[in-house]
Scaffold this motif. Sequence first.
Motif, PDB file in Angstrom:
ATOM      1  N   GLY A  15       0.787  -1.224   0.000  1.00  8.23           N
ATOM      2  CA  GLY A  15       0.000   0.000   0.000  1.00  8.23           C
ATOM      3  C   GLY A  15       0.820   1.276   0.000  1.00  8.23           C
ATOM      4  O   GLY A  15       0.275   2.369  -0.222  1.00  8.23           O
ATOM      5  N   ASP A  16       2.108   1.164   0.247  1.00 11.85           N
ATOM      6  CA  ASP A  16       2.989   2.332   0.263  1.00 11.85           C
ATOM      7  C   ASP A  16       3.279   2.832  -1.140  1.00 11.85           C
ATOM      8  O   ASP A  16       2.924   2.190  -2.142  1.00 11.85           O
ATOM      9  CB  ASP A  16       4.309   1.981   0.955  1.00 11.85           C
ATOM     10  CG  ASP A  16       4.201   2.010   2.468  1.00 11.85           C
ATOM     11  OD1 ASP A  16       5.200   1.658   3.124  1.00 11.85           O
ATOM     12  OD2 ASP A  16       3.126   2.357   2.984  1.00 11.85           O
ATOM     13  N   SER A  17       3.975   3.970  -1.184  1.00  9.30           N
ATOM     14  CA  SER A  17       4.420   4.552  -2.441  1.00  9.30           C
ATOM     15  C   SER A  17       5.940   4.603  -2.473  1.00  9.30           C
ATOM     16  O   SER A  17       6.598   4.665  -1.423  1.00  9.30           O
ATOM     17  CB  SER A  17       3.860   5.969  -2.605  1.00  9.30           C
ATOM     18  OG  SER A  17       2.448   5.944  -2.661  1.00  9.30           O
ATOM     19  N   THR A  19       9.295   5.929  -5.357  1.00  6.52           N
ATOM     20  CA  THR A  19       9.682   6.481  -6.659  1.00  6.52           C
ATOM     21  C   THR A  19      11.086   6.011  -7.017  1.00  6.52           C
ATOM     22  O   THR A  19      12.025   6.191  -6.238  1.00  6.52           O
ATOM     23  CB  THR A  19       9.639   8.012  -6.647  1.00  6.52           C
ATOM     24  OG1 THR A  19       8.289   8.446  -6.410  1.00  6.52           O
ATOM     25  CG2 THR A  19      10.101   8.576  -7.983  1.00  6.52           C
ATOM     26  N   ARG A  66      -1.510   2.057 -11.230  1.00 12.92           N
ATOM     27  CA  ARG A  66      -0.827   2.304  -9.970  1.00 12.92           C
ATOM     28  C   ARG A  66       0.517   3.014 -10.142  1.00 12.92           C
ATOM     29  O   ARG A  66       1.000   3.669  -9.216  1.00 12.92           O
ATOM     30  CB  ARG A  66      -0.595   0.963  -9.257  1.00 12.92           C
ATOM     31  CG  ARG A  66      -1.873   0.205  -8.935  1.00 12.92           C
ATOM     32  CD  ARG A  66      -1.557  -1.134  -8.253  1.00 12.92           C
ATOM     33  NE  ARG A  66      -0.755  -1.982  -9.135  1.00 12.92           N
ATOM     34  CZ  ARG A  66       0.354  -2.603  -8.758  1.00 12.92           C
ATOM     35  NH1 ARG A  66       0.798  -2.472  -7.519  1.00 12.92           N
ATOM     36  NH2 ARG A  66       1.018  -3.365  -9.609  1.00 12.92           N
ATOM     37  N   PHE A  67       1.128   2.859 -11.301  1.00  7.48           N
ATOM     38  CA  PHE A  67       2.463   3.424 -11.531  1.00  7.48           C
ATOM     39  C   PHE A  67       2.378   4.513 -12.602  1.00  7.48           C
ATOM     40  O   PHE A  67       1.526   4.468 -13.502  1.00  7.48           O
ATOM     41  CB  PHE A  67       3.432   2.341 -12.022  1.00  7.48           C
ATOM     42  CG  PHE A  67       3.624   1.182 -11.089  1.00  7.48           C
ATOM     43  CD1 PHE A  67       3.167   1.211  -9.781  1.00  7.48           C
ATOM     44  CD2 PHE A  67       4.274   0.036 -11.535  1.00  7.48           C
ATOM     45  CE1 PHE A  67       3.352   0.114  -8.935  1.00  7.48           C
ATOM     46  CE2 PHE A  67       4.464  -1.049 -10.700  1.00  7.48           C
ATOM     47  CZ  PHE A  67       4.004  -1.008  -9.403  1.00  7.48           C
ATOM     48  N   THR A  68       3.317   5.461 -12.504  1.00  8.86           N
ATOM     49  CA  THR A  68       3.413   6.522 -13.504  1.00  8.86           C
ATOM     50  C   THR A  68       4.861   6.697 -13.912  1.00  8.86           C
ATOM     51  O   THR A  68       5.728   6.889 -13.054  1.00  8.86           O
ATOM     52  CB  THR A  68       2.885   7.856 -12.954  1.00  8.86           C
ATOM     53  OG1 THR A  68       1.522   7.701 -12.535  1.00  8.86           O
ATOM     54  CG2 THR A  68       2.958   8.939 -14.011  1.00  8.86           C
ATOM     55  N   GLN A  81       6.964   6.416 -10.597  1.00 13.41           N
ATOM     56  CA  GLN A  81       6.235   6.617  -9.349  1.00 13.41           C
ATOM     57  C   GLN A  81       5.328   5.425  -9.139  1.00 13.41           C
ATOM     58  O   GLN A  81       4.454   5.146  -9.955  1.00 13.41           O
ATOM     59  CB  GLN A  81       5.426   7.909  -9.428  1.00 13.41           C
ATOM     60  CG  GLN A  81       6.273   9.164  -9.528  1.00 13.41           C
ATOM     61  CD  GLN A  81       5.422  10.407  -9.712  1.00 13.41           C
ATOM     62  OE1 GLN A  81       4.911  10.664 -10.802  1.00 13.41           O
ATOM     63  NE2 GLN A  81       5.262  11.167  -8.666  1.00 13.41           N
ATOM     64  N   MET A  82       5.549   4.749  -8.040  1.00 13.18           N
ATOM     65  CA  MET A  82       4.805   3.540  -7.736  1.00 13.18           C
ATOM     66  C   MET A  82       3.901   3.812  -6.535  1.00 13.18           C
ATOM     67  O   MET A  82       4.372   4.288  -5.499  1.00 13.18           O
ATOM     68  CB  MET A  82       5.768   2.395  -7.413  1.00 13.18           C
ATOM     69  CG  MET A  82       6.783   2.141  -8.513  1.00 13.18           C
ATOM     70  SD  MET A  82       8.127   1.029  -8.024  1.00 13.18           S
ATOM     71  CE  MET A  82       7.227  -0.484  -7.711  1.00 13.18           C
ATOM     72  N   THR A  83       2.633   3.541  -6.670  1.00 13.30           N
ATOM     73  CA  THR A  83       1.693   3.695  -5.560  1.00 13.30           C
ATOM     74  C   THR A  83       0.956   2.379  -5.348  1.00 13.30           C
ATOM     75  O   THR A  83       0.944   1.505  -6.219  1.00 13.30           O
ATOM     76  CB  THR A  83       0.677   4.812  -5.830  1.00 13.30           C
ATOM     77  OG1 THR A  83      -0.142   4.447  -6.952  1.00 13.30           O
ATOM     78  CG2 THR A  83       1.368   6.131  -6.119  1.00 13.30           C
ATOM     79  N   SER A  84       0.351   2.242  -4.194  1.00 14.35           N
ATOM     80  CA  SER A  84      -0.421   1.035  -3.865  1.00 14.35           C
ATOM     81  C   SER A  84       0.367  -0.226  -4.195  1.00 14.35           C
ATOM     82  O   SER A  84      -0.157  -1.161  -4.823  1.00 14.35           O
ATOM     83  CB  SER A  84      -1.758   1.046  -4.631  1.00 14.35           C
ATOM     84  OG  SER A  84      -2.509   2.194  -4.330  1.00 14.35           O
ATOM     85  N   VAL A  85       1.618  -0.258  -3.782  1.00 15.90           N
ATOM     86  CA  VAL A  85       2.458  -1.405  -4.115  1.00 15.90           C
ATOM     87  C   VAL A  85       1.943  -2.658  -3.419  1.00 15.90           C
ATOM     88  O   VAL A  85       1.337  -2.592  -2.334  1.00 15.90           O
ATOM     89  CB  VAL A  85       3.930  -1.148  -3.778  1.00 15.90           C
ATOM     90  CG1 VAL A  85       4.487  -0.025  -4.633  1.00 15.90           C
ATOM     91  CG2 VAL A  85       4.125  -0.873  -2.298  1.00 15.90           C
TER      92      VAL A  85
END
Length: 116
Positions: A15-17, A19, A66-68, A81-85
């Motif tokens: 759930g973390d982010s 980069t 989830r990623f950009t 940028q990774m979110t909701s890992v």
Amino acid sequence: QIQLVESGGGLVRPGDSLTLSCSSNVGIFRFNLLGWYRQAPGNQRELVASIDNDGIINYGDFVRGRFTISRDNTKNGMYLQMTSVEPEDTAVYSCYGRLGVYGHWWGQGIQVTVSS
């Protein structure tokens, strides 16, 4: 010698982010295509995301928004940028760059571990 260098990996919780960054000693701007690939133990290397100099972007199906990926040629950087890992995102992430007709290069890879 052309080099791509990743940074920003590490251990994060579900759930973390996070980069990831990639830079080059010859300047990111020289690469017409940049991307992130990953490889988990026992799995084949797979495309995470790619971006070209026209800003055209592709993502692996598992990204699901989830990623950009982005690039900033003025800052010599390409980013993921990774979110909701998720634990399934645990892998070695590698930066890839294609420099026109001259060939392509890989970074050394950086570990991302998602665990509680």
